[in-house]
Scaffold this motif. Structure first.
Motif, PDB file in Angstrom:
ATOM      1  N   ARG A  51      72.747  19.271 -61.744  1.00 32.16           N
ATOM      2  CA  ARG A  51      73.483  20.408 -61.183  1.00 32.16           C
ATOM      3  C   ARG A  51      74.852  20.598 -61.823  1.00 32.16           C
ATOM      4  N   SER A  52      75.599  19.520 -61.983  1.00 33.71           N
ATOM      5  CA  SER A  52      76.951  19.665 -62.515  1.00 33.71           C
ATOM      6  C   SER A  52      76.936  20.044 -63.988  1.00 33.71           C
ATOM      7  N   LEU A  56      78.562  23.496 -65.505  1.00 31.52           N
ATOM      8  CA  LEU A  56      79.498  23.482 -66.633  1.00 31.52           C
ATOM      9  C   LEU A  56      79.343  24.748 -67.468  1.00 31.52           C
ATOM     10  N   VAL A  57      78.096  25.148 -67.701  1.00 31.66           N
ATOM     11  CA  VAL A  57      77.804  26.329 -68.515  1.00 31.66           C
ATOM     12  C   VAL A  57      77.915  27.613 -67.697  1.00 31.66           C
ATOM     13  N   GLN A  58      77.349  27.615 -66.499  1.00 32.42           N
ATOM     14  CA  GLN A  58      77.330  28.828 -65.693  1.00 32.42           C
ATOM     15  C   GLN A  58      78.731  29.256 -65.281  1.00 32.42           C
ATOM     16  N   ALA A  59      79.571  28.292 -64.895  1.00 31.14           N
ATOM     17  CA  ALA A  59      80.922  28.637 -64.456  1.00 31.14           C
ATOM     18  C   ALA A  59      81.722  29.257 -65.591  1.00 31.14           C
ATOM     19  N   ALA A  60      81.529  28.748 -66.813  1.00 28.88           N
ATOM     20  CA  ALA A  60      82.217  29.331 -67.969  1.00 28.88           C
ATOM     21  C   ALA A  60      81.713  30.754 -68.219  1.00 28.88           C
ATOM     22  N   LEU A  61      80.405  30.945 -68.177  1.00 31.91           N
ATOM     23  CA  LEU A  61      79.833  32.274 -68.420  1.00 31.91           C
ATOM     24  C   LEU A  61      80.310  33.275 -67.373  1.00 31.91           C
ATOM     25  N   PHE A  80      70.610  18.897 -70.228  1.00 28.00           N
ATOM     26  CA  PHE A  80      70.641  19.882 -69.157  1.00 28.00           C
ATOM     27  C   PHE A  80      71.511  21.094 -69.508  1.00 28.00           C
ATOM     28  N   SER A  81      72.714  20.855 -70.043  1.00 28.13           N
ATOM     29  CA  SER A  81      73.620  21.965 -70.361  1.00 28.13           C
ATOM     30  C   SER A  81      73.034  22.843 -71.452  1.00 28.13           C
ATOM     31  N   LEU A  82      72.488  22.229 -72.501  1.00 26.30           N
ATOM     32  CA  LEU A  82      71.912  23.009 -73.590  1.00 26.30           C
ATOM     33  C   LEU A  82      70.722  23.829 -73.115  1.00 26.30           C
ATOM     34  N   ALA A  83      69.814  23.224 -72.377  1.00 29.87           N
ATOM     35  CA  ALA A  83      68.635  23.953 -71.895  1.00 29.87           C
ATOM     36  C   ALA A  83      69.041  25.128 -71.012  1.00 29.87           C
ATOM     37  N   TYR A  84      70.049  24.923 -70.175  1.00 28.73           N
ATOM     38  CA  TYR A  84      70.502  25.986 -69.285  1.00 28.73           C
ATOM     39  C   TYR A  84      71.109  27.133 -70.083  1.00 28.73           C
ATOM     40  N   ALA A  85      71.898  26.797 -71.113  1.00 26.53           N
ATOM     41  CA  ALA A  85      72.487  27.836 -71.950  1.00 26.53           C
ATOM     42  C   ALA A  85      71.412  28.603 -72.709  1.00 26.53           C
ATOM     43  N   GLN A 211      83.828  21.422 -57.452  1.00 26.06           N
ATOM     44  CA  GLN A 211      83.247  20.123 -57.128  1.00 26.06           C
ATOM     45  C   GLN A 211      81.764  20.257 -56.818  1.00 26.06           C
ATOM     46  N   ILE A 212      81.013  19.237 -57.205  1.00 27.99           N
ATOM     47  CA  ILE A 212      79.576  19.182 -56.970  1.00 27.99           C
ATOM     48  C   ILE A 212      79.282  17.895 -56.220  1.00 27.99           C
ATOM     49  N   PRO A 213      78.875  17.953 -54.945  1.00 24.40           N
ATOM     50  CA  PRO A 213      78.594  16.726 -54.187  1.00 24.40           C
ATOM     51  C   PRO A 213      77.470  15.920 -54.840  1.00 24.40           C
TER      52      PRO A 213
END
Length: 228
Positions: A51-52, A56-61, A80-85, A211-213
């Protein structure tokens, strides 16, 4: 040295691959149905919860108004970040910086390919094989977003050289690699008020922390800031 604690509900780890490189030992372990990356005996990340890394990517976008932005992700990690982007068609260019040969191999031909979802084959994606801190310090391409996750955060670095990313020189280099109005997003294993202040001192604006619990301990966070 901080090592990964035993976690409830997880099997004992099994080492899948271990390699010595210029920065020390890096290992891939399987624990139950998940994989872990260990650097010099210290836990870096696992595939249990992305999730976090996605935030990282979604919040920037979400902060960008550019129609077709370019992003630099550092580093590759468990993917995870690369696949999401790569799943977002709005990104026109996706560069990912990774210094460890082993991690790149685990994504190209190993078990981590399932988590990066073949993103390395996306024509928008370029792998920058090298040290992120050195890459940012050099002259070169500018991006609309820098999404950086190469260590455990500004207050807890596994690799001593990575601490330079969070200091005045590293933040100045990040600013130079951002287009005006570009967004810097930095992952951390714990909140850091000191890093927020460092971002403001470096001239970034609109500094905030999301923050991400997590199931145990303090939350993961993403520090966000904008180049004026």
């Amino acid at each position: 040295m901080t090592v990964l604690p035993e976690r409830d509900g997880f099997d004992a780890p099994v080492t899948i691959d271990r390699r010595e490189g210029p920065y020390g030992e890096v290992a891939l372990r399987r624990r139950g149905g998940h994989y872990e990356i260990i650097a010099n005996g210290c836990f870096l990340m696992d595939t249990a919860d992305g999730r976090s890394e996605r935030l990282l990517v979604q919040a920037a976008l979400d902060e960008l108004t550019v129609e077709r932005p370019a992003v630099l992700i550092g580093g590759l990690g468990v993917g995870f970040s690369l696949a999401y982007a790569a799943a977002e068609p709005r990104w026109v260019r996706i560069a990912v910086a990774e210094r460890e040969d082993a991690i790149i191999d685990w994504h190209r031909t190993g078990p981590l390919a399932a988590f990066s979802a073949n993103a390395l084959d996306d024509p928008r994606v370029t792998v920058l094989h090298g040290d992120l801190v050195a890459y940012l310090a050099a002259e070169g391409e500018r991006f609309d977003a820098l999404c950086l996750d190469i260590d455990n955060g500004p207050d807890w670095t596994v690799t001593e050289a990575n601490s330079g990313l969070y200091g005045p020189a590293g933040l100045a280099a990040a600013q130079r690699r951002l287009n005006p109005g570009g967004v810097l997003a930095v992952w951390s294993a714990q909140p850091s008020a000191g890093f927020e202040e460092a971002l403001r001192t470096a001239g970034f604006v609109e500094v905030r922390t999301e923050q991400i619990p997590v199931s145990r301990g303090v939350p993961d966070v993403v520090h966000l800031a904008r180049r004026a």
